[in-house]
Write an enzyme that holds these catalytic residues in place. Structure first.
Site, short mmCIF file in Angstrom:
data_model
loop_
_atom_site.label_atom_id
_atom_site.label_comp_id
_atom_site.label_asym_id
_atom_site.label_seq_id
_atom_site.Cartn_x
_atom_site.Cartn_y
_atom_site.Cartn_z
N ASN A 5 9.70 3.89 0.44
CA ASN A 5 9.67 4.67 1.69
C ASN A 5 11.08 5.13 2.07
O ASN A 5 11.25 6.24 2.58
CB ASN A 5 9.03 3.86 2.81
CG ASN A 5 7.51 3.95 2.73
OD1 ASN A 5 6.97 4.83 2.08
ND2 ASN A 5 6.82 3.05 3.40
N GLU A 14 0.84 -1.19 0.00
CA GLU A 14 0.00 0.00 0.00
C GLU A 14 0.87 1.24 0.00
O GLU A 14 1.80 1.35 0.79
CB GLU A 14 -0.88 -0.03 1.26
CG GLU A 14 -1.93 1.04 1.28
CD GLU A 14 -2.72 1.06 -0.02
OE1 GLU A 14 -3.57 0.20 -0.20
OE2 GLU A 14 -2.47 1.96 -0.87
N CYS A 53 5.57 4.45 9.04
CA CYS A 53 6.29 3.68 8.01
C CYS A 53 7.77 3.99 7.86
O CYS A 53 8.58 3.07 7.79
CB CYS A 53 5.62 3.90 6.66
SG CYS A 53 4.13 2.93 6.47
C1 UDX Z 1 4.32 7.35 3.86
C2 UDX Z 1 4.44 7.25 2.32
O1 UDX Z 1 4.32 8.57 1.75
C3 UDX Z 1 3.38 6.32 1.77
O2 UDX Z 1 3.51 6.19 0.38
C4 UDX Z 1 3.55 4.96 2.46
O3 UDX Z 1 2.64 4.04 1.97
C5 UDX Z 1 3.41 5.12 3.97
O4 UDX Z 1 4.38 6.06 4.44
P1 UDX Z 1 2.79 8.73 5.56
O5 UDX Z 1 3.77 8.27 6.58
O6 UDX Z 1 1.34 8.53 5.82
O7 UDX Z 1 3.08 7.98 4.17
O8 UDX Z 1 3.00 10.29 5.28
P2 UDX Z 1 4.03 11.15 4.43
O9 UDX Z 1 3.25 12.20 3.73
O10 UDX Z 1 4.93 10.34 3.59
O11 UDX Z 1 4.91 11.90 5.54
C6 UDX Z 1 5.81 11.22 6.39
C7 UDX Z 1 6.55 12.22 7.25
O12 UDX Z 1 7.46 13.01 6.49
C8 UDX Z 1 5.65 13.22 7.97
O13 UDX Z 1 6.10 13.40 9.28
C9 UDX Z 1 5.82 14.49 7.16
O14 UDX Z 1 5.58 15.65 7.91
C10 UDX Z 1 7.28 14.40 6.77
N1 UDX Z 1 7.62 15.17 5.57
C11 UDX Z 1 7.05 14.88 4.36
C12 UDX Z 1 8.59 16.19 5.64
O15 UDX Z 1 9.14 16.45 6.73
N2 UDX Z 1 8.93 16.87 4.50
C13 UDX Z 1 8.37 16.60 3.29
O16 UDX Z 1 8.74 17.25 2.31
C14 UDX Z 1 7.39 15.57 3.22
#
Ligand code: UDX
Ligand code: UDX
Ligand code: ADP
Length: 480
Positions: free
Chosen positions: A220, A157, A272
């Site tokens: 990831n 996913e 994740c």
């Molecule tokens: C992630 C992956 O994006 C997704 O494809 C996978 O299936 C599950 O893990 P998620 O953890 O829900 O999803 O959120 P995501 O938007 O990826 O953000 C993860 C973390 O990175 C958050 O804490 C977010 O704030 C941080 N982040 C994201 C940053 O600090 N900078 C960015 O530019 C993007």
């Protein structure tokens, strides 16, 4: 009518099955879980997870072709396709503690499937699991199968929390891995047919089992690596007077690099990124690839460094002590538009400030008081040295209060830390907030969402990640 059953009604299982039900009226989807409270919540008006757009989808399908139930065995035995979407936390003890995935829930689900099945089934790996899990599961199923045939598929996913429904409705790709035998290919086709109800065919990629499993960890790890890369740059920007937003924009316009996932922050969180990288590291170590393991470990080390750096910046700016000072924490979830706090950077930042005896007043629009208490009292697991760090003592946790709006959180505070990029924090009345704070009043923006210049005009001393430093901060001791 094809019947689908999904074991595990969590952040992945719930939204994914709701969208399958929405897009495939001819398929009956049952989501089952051993947690009675979770299933009760899925059947109520107050869903167990906050996810924009989810309510509408569930309301449209629930009771028609979407069912939530604790009768795990009945629904598994009736299903043609069984998705397994149970939790796979990092092991906290024993072999691989701190790195390897704990497959206890997975194994018990697999044994149960073997036990209750009376007809052939396709079993789909949906939780993130280490490469080769499918093979282990296949062994459990075939050794306990009583003549029933199981085909294992890996269908990782890629949804992100906060945008789960959009990600599911319009996925960049759907990945299906399976055996290269005729039976394996038939199973892949059956799952493809489900997604083909709404996903264009060229976006449904098929691979062998191991490639599908590894692709999830790799995707990831690559995303997290981009954030650690830009966060490492943010430290250098602060030291040199460059502006990380300008740098990441300039870097991201190179089409070979692209603009996404280049926002500097207080650190990445979520269920994740850290877990999957630790998993990757463990697999590399087990396969005699220490250099590769070290390479990926560095992504987590930089993330920890970024959280520490933030705490040090807060403390050093405020005359090297936050003891007994009230600090408002705006945002506790790991990102906006979710109430999820798994691995949120807010936990480490709050613990760091509490370690320096700050008094915290925390506001998050979606996270409950209970959850914050649990997160702050939980044992912290040090992934690099598998020992449990001491939880916060009850007296320390008494230094924490939870409030229900940003204005109460900031009243009489000495400083504000913005730890989640909730939209509402962009439009607060910062003049009113300033007037009600102790002076000098500080804002530490861990998400670069406020207009620092405007806040400085009001009178705030502002720290923004990776931006040229406020003259005040320049005079304070360098941050390690
Ligand atoms: C992630 C992956 O994006 C997704 O494809 C996978 O299936 C599950 O893990 P998620 O953890 O829900 O999803 O959120 P995501 O938007 O990826 O953000 C993860 C973390 O990175 C958050 O804490 C977010 O704030 C941080 N982040 C994201 C940053 O600090 N900078 C960015 O530019 C993007
Ligand atoms: C690079 C940058 O691309 C360019 O923008 C910058 O101004 C100068 O440095 P160059 O070194 O000429 O350009 O070639 P590039 O195409 O980037 O390749 C660099 C090396 O990486 C080559 O050895 C290439 O074979 C290798 N490479 C590139 C890979 O191994 N894999 C890839 O996917 C891409
Ligand atoms: P994710 O983010 O991967 O969806 P969650 O922790 O939100 O993870 O959800 C996993 C769900 O799986 C939990 O609700 C848990 O109760 C459920 N679960 C774990 N083991 C089993 C099992 N053997 N049978 C049914 N449900 C299970």
């Amino acid at each position: 009518m094809v019947k689908i059953c999904c074991i595990g009604a969590g952040y992945v299982g719930g939204p994914t099955m709701a969208v399958i039900a929405l897009k495939c009226p001819s398929i009956e989807v049952a989501v089952v879980d051993i947690s009675v409270s979770r299933i009760t919540a899925w059947n109520s008006d107050q869903l167990p997870i906050y996810e924009p757009g989810l309510d509408g989808v569930v309301k449209q399908c629930r009771g028609k072709n979407l069912f939530f139930s604790t009768d795990v065995e009945k629904h598994v035995s009736e299903a043609d396709i069984v998705f397994v979407s149970v939790n796979t936390p990092t092991k906290t003890r024993g072999l691989g503690a701190g790195k390897a995935a704990d497959l206890t829930y997975w194994e018990s689900a697999a044994r149960m499937i073997a036990d209750v099945s009376k007809s052939d089934k396709i079993v789909v790996e949906k939780s993130t699991v280490p490469v080769k899990t499918a093979e282990a599961i296949e062994k459990i199923l075939t050794h306990n199968s009583k003549g029933i045939k199981f085909q294992i598929l890996s269908n990782p996913e890629f949804l992100a929390e906060g945008t789960a429904i959009q990600d599911l409705l319009k996925p960049d790709r759907v990945l299906i891995g399976g055996r290269e035998t005729p039976e394996g290919q038939k199973a892949i086709q059956a799952l493809k047919d489900v997604y083909a109800h709404w996903v264009p065919e060229d976006r449904i990629l098929t691979t062998n089992l191991w490639s599908a499993e590894l692709s999830k960890l790799a995707a990831n790890a690559f995303l997290a690596q981009r954030i650690s890369s830009v966060n490492a740059m943010s430290a250098l920007c602060e030291a040199t007077g460059a502006d990380v937003t300008q740098v990441s924009y300039a870097v991201g316009t190179d089409t070979r690099i692209g603009p996404k996932f280049l926002n500097a922050s207080v650190g990445f969180g979520g269920s994740c990124f850290q877990k999957d990288i630790l998993n990757l590291v463990y697999i590399c170590e087990c396969n005699g690839l220490p250099e590769v393991a070290e390479y990926w470990k560095q992504v987590i080390k930089v993330n920890d460094y970024q959280k520490n750096r933030f705490v040090n910046r807060v403390v050093s700016s405020m005359f090297n002590t936050v003891s007994n000072k009230k600090i408002a924490i705006l945002g506790f979830a790991f990102k906006k538009d979710t109430g999820d706090t798994r691995e949120t950077p807010a936990i480490d930042v709050c613990k760091g400030l509490l370690g320096d005896k700050a008094r915290l007043s925390i506001y998050d629009p979606q996270v409950t008081e209970d959850q914050i208490q649990r997160d702050l009292t939980m044992n912290k697991f040090d992934w690099d040295h598998p020992i449990h760090l001491q939880p916060m003592s009850p007296t320390t946790v008494k230094q924490v209060s939870m409030v229900w709006d940003a204005y109460s959180a900031t009243k009489d505070a000495h400083g504000i830390c913005i730890l989640t990029e909730w939209d509402e924090f962009k439009t607060l009345d910062y003049k009113k907030i300033y007037d009600n704070m102790q002076k000098p009043a500080f804002v530490f923006d861990g998400r670069n969402i406020v207009n620092a210049e405007k806040l400085r005009e009001i009178g705030f001393i502002v720290y923004s990640i990776g931006k040229p430093l406020d003259p005040w901060l320049k005079d304070m001791p360098a941050v390690a």
